[in-house]
Motif scaffolding. Structure first.
Motif, PDB file in Angstrom:
ATOM      1  N   GLN A  55      33.198  33.537  37.461  1.00 13.31           N
ATOM      2  CA  GLN A  55      32.864  33.263  36.013  1.00 13.31           C
ATOM      3  C   GLN A  55      31.717  34.582  35.454  1.00 13.31           C
ATOM      4  O   GLN A  55      31.908  34.852  34.412  1.00 13.31           O
ATOM      5  CB  GLN A  55      31.884  31.983  36.290  1.00 13.31           C
ATOM      6  N   VAL A  56      30.959  35.160  36.283  1.00 18.36           N
ATOM      7  CA  VAL A  56      30.171  36.346  35.795  1.00 18.36           C
ATOM      8  C   VAL A  56      30.939  37.509  35.739  1.00 18.36           C
ATOM      9  O   VAL A  56      30.842  38.236  34.694  1.00 18.36           O
ATOM     10  CB  VAL A  56      29.317  36.645  36.977  1.00 18.36           C
ATOM     11  N   GLU A  57      32.090  37.683  36.229  1.00 14.69           N
ATOM     12  CA  GLU A  57      32.978  39.094  36.080  1.00 14.69           C
ATOM     13  C   GLU A  57      33.629  38.845  34.926  1.00 14.69           C
ATOM     14  O   GLU A  57      33.864  39.640  33.993  1.00 14.69           O
ATOM     15  CB  GLU A  57      34.005  39.165  37.168  1.00 14.69           C
ATOM     16  N   LEU A  58      34.191  37.510  34.368  1.00 11.93           N
ATOM     17  CA  LEU A  58      34.961  37.197  33.226  1.00 11.93           C
ATOM     18  C   LEU A  58      33.834  37.297  31.898  1.00 11.93           C
ATOM     19  O   LEU A  58      34.221  37.535  30.863  1.00 11.93           O
ATOM     20  CB  LEU A  58      35.702  36.043  33.203  1.00 11.93           C
ATOM     21  N   GLY A  59      32.557  37.061  32.435  1.00  9.29           N
ATOM     22  CA  GLY A  59      31.443  37.242  31.426  1.00  9.29           C
ATOM     23  C   GLY A  59      30.988  38.682  31.062  1.00  9.29           C
ATOM     24  O   GLY A  59      30.171  38.902  29.996  1.00  9.29           O
ATOM     25  N   ASP A  60      31.531  39.659  31.892  1.00  7.23           N
ATOM     26  CA  ASP A  60      31.356  41.020  31.690  1.00  7.23           C
ATOM     27  C   ASP A  60      32.439  41.559  30.635  1.00  7.23           C
ATOM     28  O   ASP A  60      33.518  41.700  31.015  1.00  7.23           O
ATOM     29  CB  ASP A  60      31.300  41.575  32.844  1.00  7.23           C
ATOM     30  N   SER A  61      32.169  42.017  29.279  1.00  5.31           N
ATOM     31  CA  SER A  61      33.044  42.159  28.366  1.00  5.31           C
ATOM     32  C   SER A  61      34.004  43.349  28.891  1.00  5.31           C
ATOM     33  O   SER A  61      35.029  43.418  28.800  1.00  5.31           O
ATOM     34  CB  SER A  61      32.609  42.625  27.140  1.00  5.31           C
ATOM     35  N   THR A  62      33.239  44.280  29.635  1.00  2.00           N
ATOM     36  CA  THR A  62      33.804  45.369  29.841  1.00  2.00           C
ATOM     37  C   THR A  62      34.925  45.137  31.101  1.00  2.00           C
ATOM     38  O   THR A  62      36.149  45.551  31.124  1.00  2.00           O
ATOM     39  CB  THR A  62      33.097  46.534  30.342  1.00  2.00           C
ATOM     40  N   LYS A  63      34.555  44.616  32.039  1.00  4.32           N
ATOM     41  CA  LYS A  63      35.433  44.126  33.179  1.00  4.32           C
ATOM     42  C   LYS A  63      36.650  43.272  32.853  1.00  4.32           C
ATOM     43  O   LYS A  63      37.821  43.319  33.272  1.00  4.32           O
ATOM     44  CB  LYS A  63      34.600  43.365  34.446  1.00  4.32           C
ATOM     45  N   ARG A  64      36.237  42.427  31.879  1.00  3.92           N
ATOM     46  CA  ARG A  64      37.303  41.388  31.286  1.00  3.92           C
ATOM     47  C   ARG A  64      38.489  42.207  30.689  1.00  3.92           C
ATOM     48  O   ARG A  64      39.641  41.861  30.809  1.00  3.92           O
ATOM     49  CB  ARG A  64      36.792  40.421  30.557  1.00  3.92           C
ATOM     50  N   LYS A  65      37.972  43.284  29.569  1.00  4.13           N
ATOM     51  CA  LYS A  65      38.741  43.851  28.966  1.00  4.13           C
ATOM     52  C   LYS A  65      39.843  44.785  29.950  1.00  4.13           C
ATOM     53  O   LYS A  65      41.018  44.745  29.511  1.00  4.13           O
ATOM     54  CB  LYS A  65      38.004  44.942  28.016  1.00  4.13           C
ATOM     55  N   ASN A  66      39.138  45.248  30.961  1.00  2.00           N
ATOM     56  CA  ASN A  66      39.947  46.054  31.955  1.00  2.00           C
ATOM     57  C   ASN A  66      41.022  45.314  32.470  1.00  2.00           C
ATOM     58  O   ASN A  66      42.399  45.532  32.856  1.00  2.00           O
ATOM     59  CB  ASN A  66      39.073  46.633  32.872  1.00  2.00           C
ATOM     60  N   LEU A  67      40.747  44.248  32.945  1.00  2.00           N
ATOM     61  CA  LEU A  67      41.580  43.113  33.629  1.00  2.00           C
ATOM     62  C   LEU A  67      42.676  42.700  32.734  1.00  2.00           C
ATOM     63  O   LEU A  67      43.799  42.500  33.017  1.00  2.00           O
ATOM     64  CB  LEU A  67      40.697  41.885  34.318  1.00  2.00           C
ATOM     65  N   ASP A  68      42.216  42.532  31.639  1.00  2.00           N
ATOM     66  CA  ASP A  68      43.311  41.723  30.372  1.00  2.00           C
ATOM     67  C   ASP A  68      44.348  43.160  30.300  1.00  2.00           C
ATOM     68  O   ASP A  68      45.639  42.619  30.028  1.00  2.00           O
ATOM     69  CB  ASP A  68      42.624  41.667  29.039  1.00  2.00           C
ATOM     70  N   GLU A  69      43.875  44.344  30.296  1.00  2.00           N
ATOM     71  CA  GLU A  69      44.696  45.531  30.218  1.00  2.00           C
ATOM     72  C   GLU A  69      45.744  45.590  31.193  1.00  2.00           C
ATOM     73  O   GLU A  69      46.872  45.672  31.103  1.00  2.00           O
ATOM     74  CB  GLU A  69      44.106  46.953  29.979  1.00  2.00           C
ATOM     75  N   THR A  70      45.144  45.328  32.345  1.00  2.00           N
ATOM     76  CA  THR A  70      45.964  45.329  33.550  1.00  2.00           C
ATOM     77  C   THR A  70      46.993  44.400  33.436  1.00  2.00           C
ATOM     78  O   THR A  70      48.208  44.502  33.847  1.00  2.00           O
ATOM     79  CB  THR A  70      45.090  44.990  34.789  1.00  2.00           C
ATOM     80  N   LEU A  71      46.701  42.937  33.052  1.00  7.11           N
ATOM     81  CA  LEU A  71      47.791  41.925  32.970  1.00  7.11           C
ATOM     82  C   LEU A  71      48.920  42.228  32.011  1.00  7.11           C
ATOM     83  O   LEU A  71      49.923  42.166  32.094  1.00  7.11           O
ATOM     84  CB  LEU A  71      47.069  40.636  32.578  1.00  7.11           C
TER      85      LEU A  71
END
Length: 236
Positions: free
Chosen positions: A103-119
């Protein structure tokens, strides 16, 4: 049906009859709730730890629209299900901590953006493997059975994303290790330089402290030398 002096056997139907329907529903729901809670703990523990979408059981396909509210709502739902206060499980706390971290990681906009790009990259690579452009819809005819055989698109994207994430994590750890080695070497160089400066300072200090002794020894030596040059006195 029973021998003299023995109580009659109680049938299962008689046991059930002791409870009303409401009580039976409560017991069955309680047992079902316990099973579902334990299953959720196992699901969280089995999820890929570097994909917080998977830990929270959210649709992680790039085509899905997951809002911040969806993340908070899902976290609350899952955390209440396996909260250590509600479920005594040997690894319940571990699973609960994983939910919180996701939940904390997905709340981090930078980390979530990087993950979305990876997907997105993972989906693009899978589509390329079947000869489709990156903007092909999930329901494209080549992505439906029997054209798209097992595993299906979602499973293939999941596997590809896992490969990419693991590669990125290994690369990051190697870089961190190299940085630590370089920093350690630099720290050692600075430490050696400091020791050398300290040694020279101590040598200089000792040299100054013995200055008077050296001067005295030199003067004594010169006096003896001059005396020896005069030679022996001649008696008249």
């Amino acid at each position: 049906m029973s021998a003299k002096g023995k109580e009659p056997a109680v049938k299962l139907e008689d046991d059930v009859a002791l409870f009303d329907d409401k009580e039976l529903d409560r017991i069955f729901n309680q047992e079902a709730s316990l099973v579902s809670r334990e299953q959720e703990v196992l699901r969280v523990l089995a999820a890929f730890k570097l994909n917080p979408y998977e830990i929270l059981d959210l649709d992680w396909m790039p085509s899905a629209t997951v809002t911040d509210q969806d993340i908070q709502r899902q976290y609350r739902k899952k955390s209440l299900l396996i909260h250590p206060d509600k479920l005594k499980h040997p690894r319940g706390i571990e699973a609960f901590d994983l939910l919180k971290k996701a939940q904390v990681e997905l709340g981090d906009s930078t980390k979530r953006k990087n993950l979305d790009e990876t997907l997105k990259d993972a989906r693009m690579l899978v589509l390329r493997e079947v000869g489709l452009p990156r903007d092909a819809p999930d329901d494209h005819e080549l992505l439906r059975p029997p054209k798209m055989r097992d595993p299906d698109l979602k499973e293939r994207v999941k596997r590809k994303a896992k490969e990419i994430i693991i590669d990125d994590e290994l690369r990051k750890r190697r870089l961190q290790k190299m940085t630590m080695i370089a920093e350690g070497a630099e720290a050692k160089r600075q430490e050696d330089a400091l020791v050398e400066r300290k040694r020279k300072a101590e040598e200089k200090e000792r040299w100054e402290e013995t200055r008077e002794d050296r001067v005295h020894d030199w003067r004594t030596f010169n006096k003896k030398k001059k005396k020896s040059k005069k030679g022996p006195e001649v008696l008249g």
